[in-house]
Design an enzyme around this catalytic site. Structure first.
Site, short mmCIF file in Angstrom:
data_model
loop_
_atom_site.label_atom_id
_atom_site.label_comp_id
_atom_site.label_asym_id
_atom_site.label_seq_id
_atom_site.Cartn_x
_atom_site.Cartn_y
_atom_site.Cartn_z
N SER A 46 -8.82 -0.42 6.66
CA SER A 46 -8.80 -1.40 7.74
C SER A 46 -7.42 -1.51 8.36
O SER A 46 -7.25 -2.13 9.40
CB SER A 46 -9.23 -2.78 7.22
OG SER A 46 -8.30 -3.25 6.25
N LYS B 283 0.80 -1.23 0.00
CA LYS B 283 0.00 0.00 0.00
C LYS B 283 0.84 1.28 0.00
O LYS B 283 0.37 2.33 -0.44
CB LYS B 283 -0.94 0.01 1.21
CG LYS B 283 -2.06 -1.01 1.16
CD LYS B 283 -3.17 -0.58 0.25
CE LYS B 283 -4.40 -1.46 0.41
NZ LYS B 283 -5.51 -1.01 -0.45
N GLY C 32 -16.11 -13.40 0.95
CA GLY C 32 -16.32 -12.07 0.38
C GLY C 32 -15.99 -12.04 -1.10
O GLY C 32 -15.05 -11.37 -1.53
N SER D 232 1.11 -9.66 -0.48
CA SER D 232 0.75 -8.24 -0.34
C SER D 232 1.25 -7.57 0.94
O SER D 232 1.48 -6.36 0.96
CB SER D 232 -0.77 -8.06 -0.41
OG SER D 232 -1.41 -8.75 0.65
#
Length: 324
Positions: free
Chosen positions: A80, A55, A210, A306
């Site tokens: 989050s 990120k 999800g 990630s």
């Protein structure tokens, strides 16, 4: 309203912009992983990125493009955890204030790190409140610029630099597995792969609980779901973005899912065999690649890990649990 989608040229520009600020993370291999999958597997380890996740790439790229007025007023973000930390760190490095909207049940380590990087945290209930509405209201009230965690051209372009680095280092790939929440990393990775390895099939992987991305991909429209209950907290998104979905639909081969049990098994593999800490969301790509097995035989396979931001107590509980 016409949406301007980022291109590979934007990814290349982002790579130049973040150079010297983001880490060029290592690519690791494992003979055990190669044997499990039946292919040559290359892991792009964004768990070694600044603040522990990919990120930072998108956050720094987006904030570095602010004009002087925007920098003085600062940035608002909702997340989050990983985007929260990334925005906080990038804002501090660029000398601007940051306000971060975080869920009440975000991992304690991520909240603590966000504050330590300089961000001011506003807490909300992810199961009852709308984080996007809260973020927009704060931005309007304070004159700040809202930078969402995935649905932003500069964020997408920044995230794509991870796949760009991977392909430049190891050469063309036959398949690339990328975790999927809101789609920033997947869309950016698809842009990079399309330009640098056109024959590479890019796969998104999201939690089984999800699978809004999978539903959206197969129906041809953005599907919104209720907040999924999964250990992959970085992928508890409700829908893909207006910028990410068109790129994913155009450039991604398919979207798979992984169960929480599969994520734990993958996390345990990374800890036991590769000696690295990977958060549940970061294990999505490898969980799917392991399951595909024979379909990948003999191929060159890329997997983007990630991030590695997970509470150590929770990490120990998950990988220490008895195997079923």
């Amino acid at each position: 309203m016409t949406i301007s989608l980022p291109t590979y040229e934007d990814v290349a520009a982002a790579a130049a912009r973040i150079d010297g600020h983001a880490h060029r993370t290592p690519v690791l291999t494992s003979r055990t992983a190669d044997a499990e999958v039946g292919a040559g597997v290359f892991f792009k380890c964004e768990n070694f990125q600044r603040m522990g996740a990919f990120k930072f790439r998108g956050a720094y790229n987006a904030l570095a493009r602010f004009d002087e007025r925007q920098r003085r007023a600062g940035v608002v973000a909702f997340s989050s955890g990983n985007h929260a930390q990334a925005i906080s760190l990038a804002a501090t490095l660029l000398g601007m204030p940051a306000v971060i909207v975080m869920p009440h049940d975000a991992p304690a380590a991520k909240v603590a790190a966000t504050k330590a990087y300089g961000g001011s945290v506003v807490v909300y209930d992810r199961y009852r409140e709308d984080r996007e509405a809260i973020g927009k209201k704060l931005a309007e009230e304070r004159g700040m610029t809202l930078v969402p965690p995935y649905d932003h051209p500069d964020v997408i372009a920044g995230q794509g630099t991870a796949a760009k680095e991977l392909i430049e280092e190891v050469g063309a790939l036959d398949a690339l597995f990328v975790c999927l929440g809101g789609g920033g990393l997947l869309a950016g990775s698809a842009l990079a792969a399309r330009a640098l390895a056109p024959a590479c099939k890019v796969y998104g992987v999201e939690p089984e609980a999800g699978n809004d991305g999978q539903q959206s991909f197969r129906s041809g429209r953005i599907v919104t779901i209720e907040t999924p209950r999964t250990i992959a907290d970085g992928a508890q998104t409700l829908h893909l973005g207006e910028h990410t979905f068109p790129i994913i639909r155009r450039d991604v081969a398919d979207i798979f899912t992984a169960t929480d049990a599969e994520l734990v098994d993958a996390m345990r593999f990374f800890a036991e065999r590769m000696k690295i800490v990977v958060e549940p969301t970061g294990a999505l790509g490898y969980a799917a690649a392991r399951r595909m097995g024979a379909e990948l035989a003999g191929q060159r396979v890329g997997v983007i890990i990630s991030g590695g931001n997970v509470d150590l107590k929770r990490f120990a509980e998950l990988i220490g649990a008895a195997r079923n």
